[in-house]
Scaffold this motif. Structure first.
Motif, PDB file in Angstrom:
ATOM      1  N   MET A   1      38.028 -12.119  -3.747  1.00 36.53           N
ATOM      2  CA  MET A   1      38.459 -10.871  -4.412  1.00 36.53           C
ATOM      3  C   MET A   1      37.760 -10.712  -5.754  1.00 36.53           C
ATOM      4  SD  MET A   1      41.752  -9.276  -3.450  1.00 36.53           S
ATOM      5  CE  MET A   1      43.070  -9.800  -2.358  1.00 36.53           C
ATOM      6  N   LYS A   2      37.562  -9.481  -6.140  1.00 41.71           N
ATOM      7  CA  LYS A   2      36.826  -9.267  -7.387  1.00 41.71           C
ATOM      8  C   LYS A   2      37.763  -9.321  -8.599  1.00 41.71           C
ATOM      9  CE  LYS A   2      36.997  -4.266  -6.936  1.00 41.71           C
ATOM     10  NZ  LYS A   2      37.799  -3.521  -7.699  1.00 41.71           N
ATOM     11  N   ASN A   3      37.145  -9.577  -9.735  1.00 38.56           N
ATOM     12  CA  ASN A   3      37.924  -9.612 -10.974  1.00 38.56           C
ATOM     13  C   ASN A   3      38.207  -8.195 -11.450  1.00 38.56           C
ATOM     14  OD1 ASN A   3      37.856 -12.391 -11.085  1.00 38.56           O
ATOM     15  ND2 ASN A   3      35.924 -12.423 -12.221  1.00 38.56           N
ATOM     16  N   VAL A   4      39.469  -7.908 -11.785  1.00 36.10           N
ATOM     17  CA  VAL A   4      39.749  -6.609 -12.402  1.00 36.10           C
ATOM     18  C   VAL A   4      39.707  -6.717 -13.915  1.00 36.10           C
ATOM     19  CG1 VAL A   4      40.981  -5.217 -10.706  1.00 36.10           C
ATOM     20  CG2 VAL A   4      42.156  -7.064 -11.857  1.00 36.10           C
ATOM     21  N   ILE A   5      40.035  -7.913 -14.401  1.00 38.27           N
ATOM     22  CA  ILE A   5      40.018  -8.107 -15.854  1.00 38.27           C
ATOM     23  C   ILE A   5      39.161  -9.337 -16.158  1.00 38.27           C
ATOM     24  CG2 ILE A   5      41.421  -8.528 -17.925  1.00 38.27           C
ATOM     25  CD1 ILE A   5      43.799  -7.369 -16.239  1.00 38.27           C
ATOM     26  N   GLU A   6      38.219  -9.167 -17.073  1.00 36.39           N
ATOM     27  CA  GLU A   6      37.370 -10.288 -17.477  1.00 36.39           C
ATOM     28  C   GLU A   6      37.368 -10.385 -18.999  1.00 36.39           C
ATOM     29  OE1 GLU A   6      34.080 -10.304 -13.881  1.00 36.39           O
ATOM     30  OE2 GLU A   6      33.738  -9.018 -15.625  1.00 36.39           O
ATOM     31  N   ILE A   7      37.860 -11.522 -19.478  1.00 33.58           N
ATOM     32  CA  ILE A   7      37.917 -11.726 -20.933  1.00 33.58           C
ATOM     33  C   ILE A   7      36.996 -12.890 -21.277  1.00 33.58           C
ATOM     34  CG2 ILE A   7      39.437 -12.247 -22.877  1.00 33.58           C
ATOM     35  CD1 ILE A   7      41.729 -11.140 -21.212  1.00 33.58           C
ATOM     36  N   LYS A   8      36.063 -12.619 -22.201  1.00 32.51           N
ATOM     37  CA  LYS A   8      35.090 -13.668 -22.541  1.00 32.51           C
ATOM     38  C   LYS A   8      35.048 -13.925 -24.042  1.00 32.51           C
ATOM     39  CE  LYS A   8      31.836 -13.400 -18.718  1.00 32.51           C
ATOM     40  NZ  LYS A   8      32.277 -12.143 -18.078  1.00 32.51           N
ATOM     41  N   GLY A   9      35.343 -15.149 -24.410  1.00 31.68           N
ATOM     42  CA  GLY A   9      35.195 -15.594 -25.793  1.00 31.68           C
ATOM     43  C   GLY A   9      35.899 -14.723 -26.824  1.00 31.68           C
ATOM     44  N   LYS A  26      42.396 -17.684 -30.180  1.00 29.48           N
ATOM     45  CA  LYS A  26      41.179 -18.459 -30.363  1.00 29.48           C
ATOM     46  C   LYS A  26      40.484 -18.696 -29.029  1.00 29.48           C
ATOM     47  CE  LYS A  26      39.538 -22.874 -32.004  1.00 29.48           C
ATOM     48  NZ  LYS A  26      39.970 -24.259 -32.187  1.00 29.48           N
ATOM     49  N   ASN A  27      39.259 -18.243 -28.960  1.00 28.61           N
ATOM     50  CA  ASN A  27      38.388 -18.466 -27.798  1.00 28.61           C
ATOM     51  C   ASN A  27      39.092 -18.292 -26.446  1.00 28.61           C
ATOM     52  OD1 ASN A  27      35.982 -19.014 -26.530  1.00 28.61           O
ATOM     53  ND2 ASN A  27      36.359 -21.234 -26.474  1.00 28.61           N
ATOM     54  N   ILE A  28      39.520 -17.085 -26.181  1.00 28.42           N
ATOM     55  CA  ILE A  28      40.207 -16.814 -24.915  1.00 28.42           C
ATOM     56  C   ILE A  28      39.185 -16.443 -23.841  1.00 28.42           C
ATOM     57  CG2 ILE A  28      41.887 -15.325 -23.745  1.00 28.42           C
ATOM     58  CD1 ILE A  28      43.234 -16.999 -25.830  1.00 28.42           C
ATOM     59  N   ASN A  29      39.215 -17.185 -22.750  1.00 28.11           N
ATOM     60  CA  ASN A  29      38.422 -16.835 -21.573  1.00 28.11           C
ATOM     61  C   ASN A  29      39.371 -16.738 -20.386  1.00 28.11           C
ATOM     62  OD1 ASN A  29      35.489 -17.031 -22.483  1.00 28.11           O
ATOM     63  ND2 ASN A  29      36.404 -18.931 -23.253  1.00 28.11           N
ATOM     64  N   LEU A  30      39.378 -15.587 -19.726  1.00 28.51           N
ATOM     65  CA  LEU A  30      40.362 -15.408 -18.652  1.00 28.51           C
ATOM     66  C   LEU A  30      39.877 -14.337 -17.683  1.00 28.51           C
ATOM     67  CD1 LEU A  30      43.284 -15.919 -17.578  1.00 28.51           C
ATOM     68  CD2 LEU A  30      44.059 -14.169 -19.165  1.00 28.51           C
ATOM     69  N   ASP A  31      39.872 -14.682 -16.407  1.00 29.53           N
ATOM     70  CA  ASP A  31      39.553 -13.691 -15.373  1.00 29.53           C
ATOM     71  C   ASP A  31      40.796 -13.458 -14.524  1.00 29.53           C
ATOM     72  OD1 ASP A  31      36.961 -13.489 -16.212  1.00 29.53           O
ATOM     73  OD2 ASP A  31      36.214 -15.005 -14.795  1.00 29.53           O
ATOM     74  N   ILE A  32      41.083 -12.217 -14.253  1.00 27.85           N
ATOM     75  CA  ILE A  32      42.241 -11.907 -13.414  1.00 27.85           C
ATOM     76  C   ILE A  32      41.755 -11.100 -12.219  1.00 27.85           C
ATOM     77  CG2 ILE A  32      44.430 -10.660 -13.297  1.00 27.85           C
ATOM     78  CD1 ILE A  32      44.855 -11.443 -16.241  1.00 27.85           C
ATOM     79  N   LYS A  33      42.145 -11.569 -11.043  1.00 29.60           N
ATOM     80  CA  LYS A  33      41.666 -10.919  -9.817  1.00 29.60           C
ATOM     81  C   LYS A  33      42.611  -9.812  -9.386  1.00 29.60           C
ATOM     82  CE  LYS A  33      39.081 -14.741  -7.845  1.00 29.60           C
ATOM     83  NZ  LYS A  33      39.250 -15.646  -9.013  1.00 29.60           N
ATOM     84  N   PRO A 214      46.515 -21.619 -33.607  1.00 30.43           N
ATOM     85  CA  PRO A 214      46.169 -20.306 -33.072  1.00 30.43           C
ATOM     86  C   PRO A 214      46.448 -20.236 -31.571  1.00 30.43           C
ATOM     87  CG  PRO A 214      44.202 -21.641 -33.271  1.00 30.43           C
ATOM     88  CD  PRO A 214      45.342 -22.480 -33.761  1.00 30.43           C
ATOM     89  N   GLY A 215      46.630 -19.035 -31.062  1.00 29.92           N
ATOM     90  CA  GLY A 215      46.911 -18.861 -29.639  1.00 29.92           C
ATOM     91  C   GLY A 215      45.717 -19.259 -28.787  1.00 29.92           C
ATOM     92  N   GLU A 216      45.959 -20.248 -27.941  1.00 31.76           N
ATOM     93  CA  GLU A 216      44.881 -20.730 -27.077  1.00 31.76           C
ATOM     94  C   GLU A 216      45.436 -20.922 -25.672  1.00 31.76           C
ATOM     95  OE1 GLU A 216      41.695 -23.939 -28.469  1.00 31.76           O
ATOM     96  OE2 GLU A 216      43.631 -24.168 -29.472  1.00 31.76           O
ATOM     97  N   ILE A 217      44.577 -20.724 -24.671  1.00 29.90           N
ATOM     98  CA  ILE A 217      45.019 -21.022 -23.305  1.00 29.90           C
ATOM     99  C   ILE A 217      44.880 -22.523 -23.082  1.00 29.90           C
ATOM    100  CG2 ILE A 217      44.514 -20.692 -20.861  1.00 29.90           C
ATOM    101  CD1 ILE A 217      43.594 -17.874 -21.515  1.00 29.90           C
TER     102      ILE A 217
END
Lengths: 251, 277
Positions: A1-9, A26-33, A214-217
């Motif tokens: 499935m493709k990513n609908v949300i892409e968060i980079k750095g 701080k440095n959030i990287n997150l892909d949501i399908k 800081p907020g980090e994953i």
């Protein structure tokens, strides 16, 4: 499935009133399908609401990029709806005028937007309250109406910022069940912010755990239980325990 | 409290006051210092008859209402858009408020000498170039100087209440409108305006009260030939205290009526505000 949300750095700094810099994310990287139900879990101060606002386009990242549905985000887009924690219905409008507000902004005729809003209100069990004002509704009903309003323009993505946080336990359970039912019926992407481990495990296909200041994953966890879920199930208990342990380590 | 008590308690003091007034007027027996209740009542009972050849109580009151109305509407037209901009934007607030605050403490009456120097006896008739006929006598009665004084009186209460109203709109309401695709224009017209309307209406109410109170001073200005304030000052110069008091009662009556009107509007249209938590 493709990513609908892409968060980079993505980094987000806030300036306090005293002009001090506060690092919220701080440095959030997150892909949501597509069609995922992602719960963002974290204690207060972990920037989870900030992250959600960034995804919606209500605020801009200090650095980094956010792509939603394939294009960079600059402002709120019609493909995404948002449900706030506080009651955000306009108190001077009755329920149907609240729910059809997004359609009104898109210049639907009164007849068309009422038709759509009525259908949605019926689905959300608010048919009798179309002409009521928000103050005449209970907390749970108000949030139901707020979700109905976010769905009225049929967005592909639904962002929810602790939508059940202010409700009593019984109403909250009921709303969680209804939300899952709704999501199973018409698959959409939901990003749901919560500070309740139990709520995250009950709802999400995936749980993102964030640490404060800081907020980090710090963890990205697949729940892998089938729906509808049972809180008293042994597997549910294990998942709950695992995530609870991670949460205990960070706070 | 029982129903009977609820109707009786508000009238106890007024009745007591009337009795005291009547008692002292009879005892003093000097109508210039204090005319009796009955003398004043006689004037009030015939509001259509001409007083001191200045026209009737009703005619003078209506002229006053017209003057206040025009000055007041001008104040609304300027104060609402200005108040909304100031309430919405920190930058506009920082730019405008220090300047506006210079004028706020100045009582409307203090403007009189300047206003006279600027506008003299110019009236709406001179602005619209009307020199005779029925419209002339009406428009000539509406002096620019009076409108200015009334405008100043009404402007600040409406402005401050509008600013306050816009500032206390919950951020979530604006954000949620943005998430549904609202543009700036929608935010102003569909969110900020209705959300701040209860406070704006309070400003209307206070503003009209102040404007009405400025009336007497406005009507004391030269060139004034009618109006309830003029009637009072003129009656004073000819020592007709009964007419002065009748005029004062008219002012109180009309002011009370205005206030009642806004109270009704507040209750009828803004129930959501008192119920919304």
């Amino acid at each position: 499935m493709k990513n609908v949300i892409e968060i980079k750095g993505v980094n987000k700094l806030f300036l306090t009133d005293k002009k001090q810099e506060v690092k919220a994310l701080k440095n959030i990287n997150l892909d949501i399908k597509d069609q995922e139900f992602v719960c963002i879990l974290g204690p207060s101060g972990s920037g989870k609401s900030t992250l959600l606002r960034l995804m919606e386009g209500l605020i801009d990242p200090t650095t980094g990029s956010i792509n939603v549905m394939g294009s960079p985000l600059t402002k709120p887009i019609p493909e995404a709806g948002f449900v706030f924690q506080e009651y955000s219905l306009m108190p001077w409008r009755n329920i149907i005028d609240n729910v059809s507000f997004g359609l009104e902004l898109r210049e639907y005729s009164r007849k068309d937007r009422y038709k759509i809003a009525e259908d949605i209100l019926t689905r959300f069990g608010l048919k009798e309250f179309t002409k009521s004002f928000p103050y005449e509704l209970s907390g749970g009903m108000k949030q139901r109406a707020a979700i109905a309003r976010a769905m009225a323009t049929s967005p592909k993505i639904l962002y929810m910022d602790e939508p059940f946080g202010a409700l009593d336990a019984y109403t909250r359970f009921q709303m969680q069940k209804d939300l899952i039912e709704f999501w199973l019926e018409e698959k959409r992407t939901i990003v749901f912010v919560t500070h309740s481990v139990e709520e995250a495990v009950f709802l999400g296909t995936r749980v993102i755990i964030m640490s404060p200041r800081p907020g980090e994953i710090i963890a990205d966890y697949n729940i892998g239980l089938s729906y509808p879920r049972d809180r008293w199930n042994k597997e549910f208990g294990k998942k709950f325990q695992t995530i609870m342990d991670i949460m205990n380590d960070i706070s | 409290m029982s129903k009977v008590k609820r109707y009786i308690s508000p009238v106890i003091l007024p009745i007591f006051f009337l009795i005291l007034w009547q008692f002292f007027s009879v005892k003093l027996n000097n109508p210039i210092v204090l005319p009796s209740v009955t003398e004043v009542l006689v004037i009030l009972a015939r509001p259509n008859s001409s007083l001191l050849s200045l026209g009737s109580l009703i005619r003078n009151t209506l002229i006053s209402i017209l003057r206040v109305g025009i000055g007041y509407i001008l104040a609304i037209l300027l104060a609402i858009p200005l108040g909304m901009l100031i309430g919405y934007s920190r930058r506009i607030e920082e730019f405008l408020m220090p300047f506006l605050n210079l004028f706020r403490p100045i009582a409307p009456l203090a403007w009189v000498p300047l206003v006279l120097a600027w506008f003299g006896v110019a009236s709406l008739a001179s602005i619209f170039n009307i020199e005779q006929g029925g419209l002339y006598s009406l428009f000539n009665n509406i002096k620019i100087s009076m409108l200015f004084i009334i405008f100043i009186g009404a402007f600040f209460p409406i402005l401050t209440n509008t600013i306050y109203g816009v500032k206390s709109v919950k951020k979530t309401l604006i954000d949620s409108a943005l998430t549904m695709g609202a543009r700036k224009k929608d935010i102003f017209i569909k969110v900020l305006l209705p959300a701040s309307l209860p406070s704006v209406i309070t400003g209307f109410r206070v503003g009209l009260g102040v404007a009405w109170m400025c009336l007497v001073s406005a009507e004391m200005l030269p060139g004034s030939l009618a109006g309830i304030g003029y009637l009072i000052t003129h009656a004073y110069t000819v020592a007709r205290t009964d007419i002065v008091i009748a005029g004062m009662i008219s002012i109180s009556f009309v002011g009370g009526l205005f206030d009642l009107m806004f109270q009704k509007i507040e209750v009828k249209f803004f129930k959501w505000q008192s119920m919304d938590k």
